[in-house]
Design an enzyme around this catalytic site. Sequence first.
Site, PDB file in Angstrom:
ATOM      1  N   GLY A  21       0.824  -1.210   0.000  1.00 21.56           N
ATOM      2  CA  GLY A  21       0.000   0.000   0.000  1.00 21.56           C
ATOM      3  C   GLY A  21       0.857   1.258   0.000  1.00 21.56           C
ATOM      4  O   GLY A  21       0.555   2.226  -0.681  1.00 21.56           O
ATOM      5  N   ARG A  44       2.185  11.336  -8.418  1.00 27.73           N
ATOM      6  CA  ARG A  44       1.523  11.341  -7.099  1.00 27.73           C
ATOM      7  C   ARG A  44       2.360  10.661  -6.018  1.00 27.73           C
ATOM      8  O   ARG A  44       1.809  10.136  -5.035  1.00 27.73           O
ATOM      9  CB  ARG A  44       0.153  10.658  -7.153  1.00 27.73           C
ATOM     10  CG  ARG A  44      -0.871  11.465  -7.901  1.00 27.73           C
ATOM     11  CD  ARG A  44      -2.181  10.728  -8.019  1.00 27.73           C
ATOM     12  NE  ARG A  44      -3.111  11.519  -8.796  1.00 27.73           N
ATOM     13  CZ  ARG A  44      -4.210  12.095  -8.290  1.00 27.73           C
ATOM     14  NH1 ARG A  44      -4.522  11.933  -7.041  1.00 27.73           N
ATOM     15  NH2 ARG A  44      -4.993  12.813  -9.058  1.00 27.73           N
ATOM     16  N   ARG A  88      -0.412  -8.538  -3.669  1.00 24.26           N
ATOM     17  CA  ARG A  88      -0.502  -7.469  -2.677  1.00 24.26           C
ATOM     18  C   ARG A  88       0.193  -7.919  -1.403  1.00 24.26           C
ATOM     19  O   ARG A  88       0.005  -9.060  -0.953  1.00 24.26           O
ATOM     20  CB  ARG A  88      -1.972  -7.138  -2.408  1.00 24.26           C
ATOM     21  CG  ARG A  88      -2.178  -6.351  -1.153  1.00 24.26           C
ATOM     22  CD  ARG A  88      -3.488  -5.633  -1.051  1.00 24.26           C
ATOM     23  NE  ARG A  88      -3.828  -5.370   0.338  1.00 24.26           N
ATOM     24  CZ  ARG A  88      -3.165  -4.540   1.139  1.00 24.26           C
ATOM     25  NH1 ARG A  88      -2.114  -3.874   0.711  1.00 24.26           N
ATOM     26  NH2 ARG A  88      -3.541  -4.372   2.397  1.00 24.26           N
ATOM     27  N   ARG A 218       7.466  -4.876  13.496  1.00 24.31           N
ATOM     28  CA  ARG A 218       6.746  -4.679  12.236  1.00 24.31           C
ATOM     29  C   ARG A 218       7.702  -4.930  11.063  1.00 24.31           C
ATOM     30  O   ARG A 218       7.382  -5.625  10.108  1.00 24.31           O
ATOM     31  CB  ARG A 218       6.259  -3.233  12.178  1.00 24.31           C
ATOM     32  CG  ARG A 218       4.903  -3.070  11.566  1.00 24.31           C
ATOM     33  CD  ARG A 218       4.497  -1.629  11.668  1.00 24.31           C
ATOM     34  NE  ARG A 218       3.409  -1.489  12.614  1.00 24.31           N
ATOM     35  CZ  ARG A 218       2.210  -1.046  12.281  1.00 24.31           C
ATOM     36  NH1 ARG A 218       1.944  -0.699  11.049  1.00 24.31           N
ATOM     37  NH2 ARG A 218       1.269  -0.947  13.165  1.00 24.31           N
TER      38      ARG A 218
END
Length: 234
Positions: A21, A44, A88, A218
């Site tokens: 993401g 972007r 993903r 993480r």
Amino acid sequence: MATPHNRAEKGEIAPSVLLPGDPLRAKFIAENFLSDVKQFNSVRNMFGFTGTYNGKPVSVMGTGMGCPSIGIYTYELIHFYDVKTLIRIGSCGAMTKDLHLGDIVMAIGASTDSNYGAQYELPGTFSATASYSLLRKAQQFAEDFGFPYKVGNVLSSDVFYGDTEGRSMKWTKMGILAAEMESYALYCNAARAGVDALGIFSVSDSLVTGEEMSADDRQNSFTNMMKVALETAV
Ligand code: HPA
């Protein structure tokens, strides 16, 4: 040939693409896991890179958050850049107490509260599912590496800060393992185009216990997930 959201020329993107993401995570993967890296997009700040892994070409590109955002980027990858394998990688919130922080979740299916599937005007409800061949490969790599994982249905939710008490419990009762926000749109786009897609996640927090991962943990658990995804992609 650029699109409104991607300035890559045809041929600059590999047939297999990893999709975090976060565009900065795409940069991190390119810098730490790939060789011979070339950046193909910065429109972007949705960074995309192509390089090699084990000598084979692979690309990695951010998707942004939510079904609309991943829907745009993956539609373009499939239809304008001939991408055939889309994996993903991301974080998810556990919705069962059987999942622990850092565990890997592979989405055999994605349920949703999103309206993304309405565009197909189906006379019923579409079950968005992963590519079985990709899922089988990913599961085998997780086994080989000894990484804890579960395979099941996830919830691709449009809402992160939900207003309705007990909302997630209803999904848990249907056996949903975890919440994320993008796989339903990815699986719909892949199904409609006849290409392969899979979502692999690392549990970053728990909607059941309220636990959250530290930044260091993480990073480590993300590394496990990325290894599985890269091996599966090439
Ligand atoms: N909801 C949606 N997406 C997420 C979550 C969550 O709880 N945790 C990590 N990604």
